[in-house]
Write a protein that holds these residues in place. Structure first.
Motif, PDB file in Angstrom:
ATOM      1  N   TYR A 181      -2.657   8.573   1.664  1.00 32.16           N
ATOM      2  CA  TYR A 181      -2.616   9.425   0.476  1.00 32.16           C
ATOM      3  C   TYR A 181      -1.329  10.244   0.453  1.00 32.16           C
ATOM      4  O   TYR A 181      -0.690  10.386  -0.576  1.00 32.16           O
ATOM      5  CB  TYR A 181      -3.824  10.359   0.443  1.00 32.16           C
ATOM      6  N   LYS A 182      -0.941  10.782   1.591  1.00 33.16           N
ATOM      7  CA  LYS A 182       0.246  11.634   1.663  1.00 33.16           C
ATOM      8  C   LYS A 182       1.521  10.871   1.345  1.00 33.16           C
ATOM      9  O   LYS A 182       2.455  11.421   0.776  1.00 33.16           O
ATOM     10  CB  LYS A 182       0.350  12.276   3.043  1.00 33.16           C
ATOM     11  N   GLU A 183       1.584   9.592   1.721  1.00 30.11           N
ATOM     12  CA  GLU A 183       2.784   8.778   1.521  1.00 30.11           C
ATOM     13  C   GLU A 183       2.853   8.112   0.148  1.00 30.11           C
ATOM     14  O   GLU A 183       3.896   7.597  -0.227  1.00 30.11           O
ATOM     15  CB  GLU A 183       2.863   7.705   2.597  1.00 30.11           C
ATOM     16  N   ALA A 184       1.768   8.123  -0.602  1.00 32.52           N
ATOM     17  CA  ALA A 184       1.727   7.430  -1.892  1.00 32.52           C
ATOM     18  C   ALA A 184       2.540   8.166  -2.956  1.00 32.52           C
ATOM     19  O   ALA A 184       2.642   9.390  -2.925  1.00 32.52           O
ATOM     20  CB  ALA A 184       0.277   7.313  -2.354  1.00 32.52           C
ATOM     21  N   PRO A 185       3.111   7.425  -3.895  1.00 31.80           N
ATOM     22  CA  PRO A 185       3.822   8.059  -5.013  1.00 31.80           C
ATOM     23  C   PRO A 185       2.851   8.892  -5.865  1.00 31.80           C
ATOM     24  O   PRO A 185       1.651   8.600  -5.923  1.00 31.80           O
ATOM     25  CB  PRO A 185       4.348   6.880  -5.825  1.00 31.80           C
ATOM     26  N   GLN A 186       3.368   9.896  -6.525  1.00 35.30           N
ATOM     27  CA  GLN A 186       2.527  10.798  -7.317  1.00 35.30           C
ATOM     28  C   GLN A 186       1.788  10.053  -8.427  1.00 35.30           C
ATOM     29  O   GLN A 186       0.645  10.370  -8.738  1.00 35.30           O
ATOM     30  CB  GLN A 186       3.371  11.932  -7.916  1.00 35.30           C
ATOM     31  N   SER A 187       2.410   9.058  -9.027  1.00 38.41           N
ATOM     32  CA  SER A 187       1.757   8.319 -10.107  1.00 38.41           C
ATOM     33  C   SER A 187       0.492   7.603  -9.614  1.00 38.41           C
ATOM     34  O   SER A 187      -0.515   7.564 -10.319  1.00 38.41           O
ATOM     35  CB  SER A 187       2.720   7.313 -10.728  1.00 38.41           C
ATOM     36  N   VAL A 188       0.538   7.071  -8.413  1.00 42.73           N
ATOM     37  CA  VAL A 188      -0.629   6.389  -7.847  1.00 42.73           C
ATOM     38  C   VAL A 188      -1.711   7.414  -7.516  1.00 42.73           C
ATOM     39  O   VAL A 188      -2.903   7.179  -7.743  1.00 42.73           O
ATOM     40  CB  VAL A 188      -0.246   5.568  -6.601  1.00 42.73           C
ATOM     41  N   LYS A 189      -1.313   8.566  -7.013  1.00 44.95           N
ATOM     42  CA  LYS A 189      -2.276   9.640  -6.725  1.00 44.95           C
ATOM     43  C   LYS A 189      -2.976  10.090  -8.003  1.00 44.95           C
ATOM     44  O   LYS A 189      -4.185  10.327  -8.006  1.00 44.95           O
ATOM     45  CB  LYS A 189      -1.572  10.844  -6.091  1.00 44.95           C
ATOM     46  N   ASP A 190      -2.215  10.196  -9.087  1.00 44.43           N
ATOM     47  CA  ASP A 190      -2.792  10.603 -10.366  1.00 44.43           C
ATOM     48  C   ASP A 190      -3.838   9.600 -10.848  1.00 44.43           C
ATOM     49  O   ASP A 190      -4.905   9.983 -11.326  1.00 44.43           O
ATOM     50  CB  ASP A 190      -1.701  10.760 -11.425  1.00 44.43           C
ATOM     51  N   LEU A 204     -12.043   1.872 -10.131  1.00 43.01           N
ATOM     52  CA  LEU A 204     -10.864   1.308  -9.468  1.00 43.01           C
ATOM     53  C   LEU A 204     -11.189  -0.014  -8.793  1.00 43.01           C
ATOM     54  O   LEU A 204     -10.410  -0.960  -8.856  1.00 43.01           O
ATOM     55  CB  LEU A 204     -10.318   2.306  -8.440  1.00 43.01           C
ATOM     56  N   GLU A 205     -12.343  -0.076  -8.165  1.00 43.31           N
ATOM     57  CA  GLU A 205     -12.744  -1.309  -7.484  1.00 43.31           C
ATOM     58  C   GLU A 205     -12.892  -2.448  -8.486  1.00 43.31           C
ATOM     59  O   GLU A 205     -12.442  -3.571  -8.241  1.00 43.31           O
ATOM     60  CB  GLU A 205     -14.058  -1.093  -6.736  1.00 43.31           C
ATOM     61  N   LYS A 206     -13.488  -2.158  -9.622  1.00 41.88           N
ATOM     62  CA  LYS A 206     -13.698  -3.187 -10.641  1.00 41.88           C
ATOM     63  C   LYS A 206     -12.360  -3.737 -11.158  1.00 41.88           C
ATOM     64  O   LYS A 206     -12.193  -4.939 -11.322  1.00 41.88           O
ATOM     65  CB  LYS A 206     -14.513  -2.609 -11.797  1.00 41.88           C
ATOM     66  N   SER A 232       0.479  -6.719 -12.360  1.00 38.53           N
ATOM     67  CA  SER A 232       1.026  -5.436 -11.919  1.00 38.53           C
ATOM     68  C   SER A 232      -0.016  -4.328 -12.036  1.00 38.53           C
ATOM     69  O   SER A 232      -0.101  -3.457 -11.170  1.00 38.53           O
ATOM     70  CB  SER A 232       2.289  -5.081 -12.705  1.00 38.53           C
ATOM     71  N   GLN A 233      -0.828  -4.366 -13.087  1.00 37.43           N
ATOM     72  CA  GLN A 233      -1.902  -3.375 -13.234  1.00 37.43           C
ATOM     73  C   GLN A 233      -2.933  -3.564 -12.122  1.00 37.43           C
ATOM     74  O   GLN A 233      -3.431  -2.590 -11.557  1.00 37.43           O
ATOM     75  CB  GLN A 233      -2.565  -3.516 -14.599  1.00 37.43           C
ATOM     76  N   ARG A 234      -3.233  -4.791 -11.779  1.00 38.37           N
ATOM     77  CA  ARG A 234      -4.190  -5.088 -10.719  1.00 38.37           C
ATOM     78  C   ARG A 234      -3.692  -4.552  -9.378  1.00 38.37           C
ATOM     79  O   ARG A 234      -4.451  -3.977  -8.605  1.00 38.37           O
ATOM     80  CB  ARG A 234      -4.425  -6.590 -10.634  1.00 38.37           C
ATOM     81  N   ARG A 235      -2.392  -4.724  -9.096  1.00 37.54           N
ATOM     82  CA  ARG A 235      -1.823  -4.207  -7.851  1.00 37.54           C
ATOM     83  C   ARG A 235      -1.879  -2.685  -7.798  1.00 37.54           C
ATOM     84  O   ARG A 235      -2.207  -2.101  -6.764  1.00 37.54           O
ATOM     85  CB  ARG A 235      -0.384  -4.682  -7.690  1.00 37.54           C
ATOM     86  N   LEU A 236      -1.562  -2.038  -8.925  1.00 35.56           N
ATOM     87  CA  LEU A 236      -1.621  -0.582  -8.996  1.00 35.56           C
ATOM     88  C   LEU A 236      -3.037  -0.090  -8.725  1.00 35.56           C
ATOM     89  O   LEU A 236      -3.246   0.842  -7.951  1.00 35.56           O
ATOM     90  CB  LEU A 236      -1.150  -0.084 -10.364  1.00 35.56           C
ATOM     91  N   MET A 237      -4.007  -0.730  -9.336  1.00 34.83           N
ATOM     92  CA  MET A 237      -5.400  -0.325  -9.150  1.00 34.83           C
ATOM     93  C   MET A 237      -5.867  -0.589  -7.720  1.00 34.83           C
ATOM     94  O   MET A 237      -6.653   0.174  -7.164  1.00 34.83           O
ATOM     95  CB  MET A 237      -6.314  -1.052 -10.146  1.00 34.83           C
TER      96      MET A 237
END
Length: 65
Positions: free
Chosen positions: A28-37, A47-49, A7-12
């Motif tokens: 970016y506009k459609e993403a949830p605020q937590s992912v933007k943060d 993030l790539e790593k 789940s952490q890998r998917r988030l990243m």
């Protein structure tokens, strides 16, 4: 620093895609605020790593310890 769970890998991976697309993109506009943060708080390289961590032996979620 590899991801600790699937789940952490998917988030990243989601945060990395947003960071790569840029703040003016639809993604970016459609993403949830937590992912933007997460995308705003880390560099693209970090993030790539985390997003490229092999997931075969990772648990679905991290256990609280």
């Amino acid at each position: 620093m590899p991801a600790k769970s699937k789940s952490q890998r998917r988030l990243m991976g989601y945060a990395y895609a947003i960071k790569k697309a840029g703040k003016k993109s639809e993604k970016y506009k459609e993403a949830p605020q937590s992912v933007k943060d997460v995308a705003d708080s880390m560099t693209k390289k970090q993030l790539e790593k985390l997003a490229k961590t092999k997931h075969k032996k990772l648990p679905e979620f991290m256990e609280n310890s």
